[in-house]
Design an enzyme around this catalytic site. Structure first.
Site, PDB file in Angstrom:
ATOM      1  N   ASP A  31       0.571   5.261  -0.048  1.00 33.19           N
ATOM      2  CA  ASP A  31      -0.270   6.459  -0.022  1.00 33.19           C
ATOM      3  C   ASP A  31       0.253   7.436  -1.067  1.00 33.19           C
ATOM      4  O   ASP A  31       1.437   7.795  -1.050  1.00 33.19           O
ATOM      5  CB  ASP A  31      -0.241   7.088   1.372  1.00 33.19           C
ATOM      6  CG  ASP A  31      -1.006   6.251   2.391  1.00 33.19           C
ATOM      7  OD1 ASP A  31      -2.088   5.757   2.036  1.00 33.19           O
ATOM      8  OD2 ASP A  31      -0.526   6.085   3.530  1.00 33.19           O
ATOM      9  N   HIS A  43      -7.120   9.353  -0.349  1.00 39.92           N
ATOM     10  CA  HIS A  43      -7.727   9.257   0.987  1.00 39.92           C
ATOM     11  C   HIS A  43      -6.901   9.843   2.135  1.00 39.92           C
ATOM     12  O   HIS A  43      -7.272   9.647   3.301  1.00 39.92           O
ATOM     13  CB  HIS A  43      -8.128   7.813   1.286  1.00 39.92           C
ATOM     14  CG  HIS A  43      -6.975   6.859   1.391  1.00 39.92           C
ATOM     15  ND1 HIS A  43      -6.720   5.923   0.435  1.00 39.92           N
ATOM     16  CD2 HIS A  43      -6.020   6.698   2.328  1.00 39.92           C
ATOM     17  CE1 HIS A  43      -5.646   5.219   0.787  1.00 39.92           C
ATOM     18  NE2 HIS A  43      -5.219   5.671   1.936  1.00 39.92           N
ATOM     19  N   ASP A  63      -7.775   1.153   2.793  1.00 39.95           N
ATOM     20  CA  ASP A  63      -7.361   2.075   3.856  1.00 39.95           C
ATOM     21  C   ASP A  63      -8.181   3.357   3.915  1.00 39.95           C
ATOM     22  O   ASP A  63      -7.718   4.368   4.422  1.00 39.95           O
ATOM     23  CB  ASP A  63      -5.871   2.420   3.660  1.00 39.95           C
ATOM     24  CG  ASP A  63      -5.279   3.137   4.878  1.00 39.95           C
ATOM     25  OD1 ASP A  63      -5.699   2.849   6.008  1.00 39.95           O
ATOM     26  OD2 ASP A  63      -4.411   4.004   4.689  1.00 39.95           O
ATOM     27  N   HIS A  68       0.853  -1.188   0.000  1.00 42.06           N
ATOM     28  CA  HIS A  68       0.000   0.000   0.000  1.00 42.06           C
ATOM     29  C   HIS A  68       0.891   1.240   0.000  1.00 42.06           C
ATOM     30  O   HIS A  68       1.724   1.412   0.893  1.00 42.06           O
ATOM     31  CB  HIS A  68      -0.890  -0.013   1.245  1.00 42.06           C
ATOM     32  CG  HIS A  68      -1.824   1.161   1.318  1.00 42.06           C
ATOM     33  ND1 HIS A  68      -2.811   1.365   0.384  1.00 42.06           N
ATOM     34  CD2 HIS A  68      -1.906   2.192   2.191  1.00 42.06           C
ATOM     35  CE1 HIS A  68      -3.462   2.475   0.698  1.00 42.06           C
ATOM     36  NE2 HIS A  68      -2.941   2.984   1.780  1.00 42.06           N
TER      37      HIS A  68
END
Length: 1039
Positions: free
Chosen positions: A268, A582, A378, A266
């Site tokens: 970001d 997000h 997430d 993951h």
């Protein structure tokens, strides 16, 4: 005799604790490394032949870096400050005596590194991601070169940025990053394999529990391995490994749970580091995955976010070509189908469609297929409209795990069907380990088996790899799982793919439960309000792109000479979609990211204004003013699908602003020469007690000296909206100190600290005396050092009262809201969401109810009882709440991490209150909220006679025509998107004045539906809707 004694000693009873601790110390990195197995992992060491470096504040390409002047450097040196980049030239010379040995280049630093070899990136190096070595050769040959030059690109930031004191603290601008190790070593692969064996056995012994015989079998085997293993004599290792293999080869029964392990990383797209650094994080992480795939052909890796693929494609073409090869082999697996992993609450319905449209088209173009699962592990909650949008974009499967973060209630399922507000269902899976960053440990496997739907399904996902700041899987994770693939006492573990997992879940799905409505995260509800300027930029830019598309499409349909700005619109949409990531739109990012985001919004505003002007010039060129100064008329454009009568501000001949009441047809324009006279002008009266009364023939209000509503009525009615003794438009300030996640969380206990704002700086005074518009203004002091000024505005014919608000905000850990107590009784409040609405309770009966003390909404919320209600509208706010009879709009927060300056600025926003008879649907609340958010456009024009023109209208007020754009793949076709907004089953006619020759139903990716052709009839195109259904139609234009 001696042999007998040794046998007796070996059979001595084991004390469980000492046996376990003995094994633990034998493989410890900290204790007894002079004589334990871990201390033998590396053999001979050799310093680098030479090390030099060059430092730059910019993130520059390899070709530019290697041409710079490098200065000598050494281990122990530190570099910085934060966000700088150091390039190291590393010259290596491998000793000839190491022939036949595995040789690693070891690099340890608290910054993030990338190894470059032969002008290509080859390996990410991040201590926090357990990647500190680059394998130079698995067995050194005499014939291969023993001397070579590498470059290491070192980012002066860690895997999680550079927080000062804690991870989410604002970055320390002066942090230094130290190079603590740089050398060549011989890597003892046999020691490594034995260490992994012992680690797994030790974990089985500890975690399977004292009542489990496998726990003891694993313990005795591990203890015996320590006995037979002489760390100085590698010839003893194979006997020890045989003991481990005997345990690992004892198989499971057929009923055992199967874990589908998929590599994952993951990343970001921005968070505690800026967008630009994410580009490098993707490269560092993905090149490491590619290296692992070369050595482990079974490895699969699921990777989301088309934007990140696009970054790597642009910046690292060599690496991207390798990724394309592994995609073709089925190992590197694009998932998600969206442009970024966006926030699941705040983007508009159309923005969510574009996330999928841009993402799925990218994956189709680049890899020849679209994604079949939505991947959003997430994000801070999931809108109840998402299932329908997924289905419309070719997706029937959904994976996330974020609801495991719920603060109050444990979500009851890990595998279930999720049903949206229209009835669409998708198969949903939450990896039961409650993480997307597993490390392949026994403990994680056992947690995964103990899932909340065991017995219904017998398969679960297991996503392994370092994440958030990147990193990804490691060789050790893979090696752990190889030992656990089919070992009695543990679940079966297979390296799998998302498709394989969901396919088997679909076969097992007959017993699954269904969850209806939103997946509300009971945490992070401050993200509906934090970084108000980002929220405002998002809402404004969604409007700008809507209007540019509508006007450009109309210009295209009316004049073939117009060039539809498809590539510019794609660029602007992608900027907007990127900012919906997000940690950006929710406001949970550092100041550098906020600055980037605001710059992107400024670019959309700037370019959007230019594109709109070009579309209007093409659409209405002959009506526009040829030269300044001679304007007598005004061209007014309406981009919404209903006729509007409103007060506008227009520029008069002398450049002065004058008001005019105008009527404009739906999705069209009108030339206004003589403005309309209102049926009843606005009256504004100051009363003897200092209060001010306003009325416009639709509503009547009374305001006290502090700008609070003491009365709100529909004209000619005695029905009062404000309860006796209460005031609406009451500002309240709350203490806002969460437990940890500062920008993210507002806690339930903040409600116990409410302080009404009552310090008046300037009492209410009339600012516009009435006629077409009446208004009154006042100022308050808020908190210790903030000020709020508000103009309360009532327009002729308008059914709502507007509050134009300016705040100079300078607080710390405070939360500002505005409250409207209303004389309405209902157990539910209705909130607008994407393409529809839902209800949430106004009471706190259960823990599920009170956990939603702070919720999100889009343009409106409404509290109604039978026959009457009150709605709150807004132009850029998302946080809201309704408890009992008090409607609250959340205005501003003041968190200090990860951005110490969050929201410290001047803010301007508008909200409105609208009392109404009947239901909010019949009263037009939905249309009024659109009107507030999409102002009419007024342009100086000639006063020539010109009939009003309308491009589109819809026969039913229940159906909203949301989007008009050119089709992606058919330049001669237009796509229109409509949705049912009332929650009703309805037939509606879409009427158009455009030269349409064919109408075809299509999905959200604009793929025509089988048997989707719609007849063109006298009344237009007949469309059937069920509640909240979204329909897209391709309209092919006559050439």
């Amino acid at each position: 005799m001696r042999r007998a004694r040794r046998a007796a000693a070996m059979a001595a009873p084991e004390h469980r604790r000492t046996a376990l601790e003995r094994v633990d110390k034998f493989i410890s990195e900290i204790y007894f490394t002079d004589c334990n197995l871990r201390g033998r992992l590396f053999g001979d060491r050799c310093p680098l032949a030479s090390l030099s470096c060059f430092q730059t504040p910019r993130r520059i390409p390899y070709d530019e870096a290697v041409g710079q002047e490098f200065r000598p450097a050494k281990v122990g040196d530190s570099f910085g400050p934060t966000w700088e980049t150091c390039w190291f030239k590393v010259e290596l010379s491998i000793p000839p005596a190491w022939v036949g040995r595995e040789v690693h280049f070891i690099w340890e630093s608290d910054g993030e590194g990338m190894v470059w070899r032969d002008a290509q990136p080859v390996q990410g190096l991040t201590k926090e991601g357990e990647k500190t070595s680059y394998i130079l050769t698995s067995s050194l040959k005499e014939t291969e070169p023993h001397s070579l030059t590498l470059y290491v690109e070192l980012a002066c930031n860690g895997l999680f940025g550079a927080g000062k004191g804690s991870m989410i603290a604002p970055p320390d601008p002066d942090r230094r990053f130290t190079l603590s190790k740089a050398e060549l070593v011989v890597f003892n692969r046999d020691v490594y394999e034995l260490l992994v064996d012992l680690e797994i056995l030790l974990d089985m012994a500890k975690l399977l529990g004292e009542e489990n015989q496998r726990s003891f079998q694993a313990m005795y085997a591990a203890n015996q391995m320590v006995n037979v293993c002489d760390v100085k004599d590698p010839s003893t290792f194979s006997a020890a490994r045989d003991l481990a293999a005997a345990i690992f080869s004892q198989r499971n029964g057929e009923s055992q749970h199967t874990i589908h392990a998929v590599g994952h990383c993951h990343i970001d797209s921005a968070w505690l580091w800026p967008y630009e650094e994410t580009v490098r994080k993707c490269a560092r992480s993905w090149v490491t995955v590619v290296r692992l795939m070369e050595g482990n052909p079974e490895l699969t890796f699921a990777c989301s976010q088309a934007q990140q693929f696009e970054w790597v494609r642009s910046w690292y073409p060599g690496l991207y070509a390798q990724i394309q090869d592994f995609v073709a082999k089925g190992q590197f697996i694009p998932v998600g189908g969206t442009w970024v992993e966006m926030d699941g609450n705040l983007p508009s319905g159309e923005s969510m469609v574009r996330q999928f449209l841009q993402g799925q088209r990218f994956f189709q173009e680049q890899f020849g297929r679209i994604c079949s699962e939505f991947w959003l592990p997430d994000t801070f909650g999931y809108s109840a409209q998402l299932p329908q949008l997924m289905r419309g974009c070719g997706i029937r499967r959904f994976l996330t795990q974020k609801l495991s973060w719920n603060l109050v209630n444990t979500f009851p399922h890990h595998t279930f069907f999720w049903e949206g507000i229209d009835g669409s269902r998708v198969l949903t899976h939450f990896p039961p380990g409650d993480s997307y960053g597993m490390h392949g440990r026994v403990e994680e496997m056992l947690k995964t088996v103990n899932n909340r739907d065991k017995g219904r399904v017998n398969h679960s996902a297991f996503l392994f790899g370092f994440g958030d700041g990147g990193g990804g899987p490691t060789q050790k994770m893979l090696d752990r799982m190889k030992r656990m693939s089919d070992t009695d006492g543990l679940p079966k573990v297979e390296i799998s793919t998302p498709d394989r997992l969901f396919s088997v879940l679909e076969k097992e799905s007959s017993q699954l439960c269904t969850w209806v409505g939103e997946l509300f995260l009971e945490l992070h509800n401050g993200t509906y309000t934090t970084q108000a300027q980002i929220k405002k930029g998002n809402r404004e830019c969604e409007r700008i792109l809507h209007d540019v598309e509508v006007l450009s499409t109309l210009a295209l349909a009316r004049g073939s000479a117009f060039q539809y700005p498809a590539s510019q619109l794609q660029r602007l949409w992608r900027l907007l979609l990127l900012n919906q990531f997000h940690d950006v739109l929710p406001g949970s990012c550092i100041q550098l990211v906020v600055e980037d985001a605001l710059q992107y919004y400024a670019e959309i505003r700037r370019a959007g204004a230019r594109l709109q002007e070009e579309a209007v010039r093409s659409l209405c060129g002959e009506l526009l003013q040829p030269k300044a100064g001679s304007a007598e008329g005004t061209l007014v454009l309406n981009t919404l699908p209903w006729e509007r009568t409103e007060v506008i501000s227009r520029t008069g001949p002398a450049g002065t602003q004058t008001l005019a009441l105008v009527t404009v047809p739906s999705m069209g324009y009108a030339i206004v020469k003589e403005p309309l006279l209102p049926p009843q002008p606005v009256s504004v009266r100051k009363q003897e007690d200092g209060s001010i009364a306003m009325e416009n023939g639709v509503i009547a209000v009374c305001l006290d000296a502090m700008g609070r509503l003491t009365s709100l009525r529909l004209a000619g009615s005695e029905r009062e909206s404000i309860p006796d003794g209460c005031c609406a438009n009451q500002f309240a300030l709350f203490d806002d100190v969460p437990l940890y996640w500062d920008a993210w969380d507002v806690m339930d206990y903040h409600l116990e600290t409410r302080k009404p704002v009552t310090t008046l700086l300037k009492p209410l005074e009339i600012t516009l005396a009435g006629g077409l518009r009446g208004s009154a203004s006042f100022s308050l002091q808020v908190g210790e050092s903030s000020t709020l000024t508000q103009e309360i505005i009532l327009d002729a014919t308008c059914p709502y009262l507007r509050f134009l608000t300016q705040v100079e905000w300078k607080e710390a850990h405070k939360f500002l809201k505005v409250e409207f107590p209303v004389q309405v009784r209902s157990t539910n409040t209705t909130y607008e969401i994407q393409f529809g609405h839902l209800q949430r309770p106004t009471h706190w009966n259960t823990s599920w109810d009170w956990a939603r003390f702070e919720v999100w909404a889009h343009k409106w919320l409404d509290l109604s009882e039978h026959g009457f209600g009150v709605a709150l509208l807004n132009d850029c706010k998302y946080g809201a709440s309704a408890h009992r009879n008090v409607l609250s709009l959340s205005l501003l927060r003041a968190p200090k991490s990860p951005d110490a300056t969050a929201d410290m600025a001047h803010h301007q926003f508008t909200y409105a209150v609208m009392p109404h008879w009947g239901s909010f649907q019949d009263a037009g609340v939905i249309q009024c909220a659109y009107n507030l958010n999409f102002p009419l456009h007024a342009v100086p024009a000639r006063s020539a006679q010109c009939p009003a023109w309308s491009a589109f209208s819809v026969s039913s007020p229940a159906v909203v025509l949301e989007t008009v754009k050119r089709a992606e793949d058919r330049p001669e076709a237009v796509v229109v998107r409509l949705y049912e907004a009332h929650g009703s089953t309805v037939v509606a006619w879409l009427q158009t004045s455009l030269p349409v020759q064919e109408a075809i139903l299509c999905d959200l990716l604009e793929r025509p539906a089988p048997r989707g052709r719609l007849p063109l009839e006298q009344q237009g195109v007949r469309l059937s809707f069920s509640p909240f259904r979204v329909l897209s139609i391709l309209l092919v234009l006559r050439q």
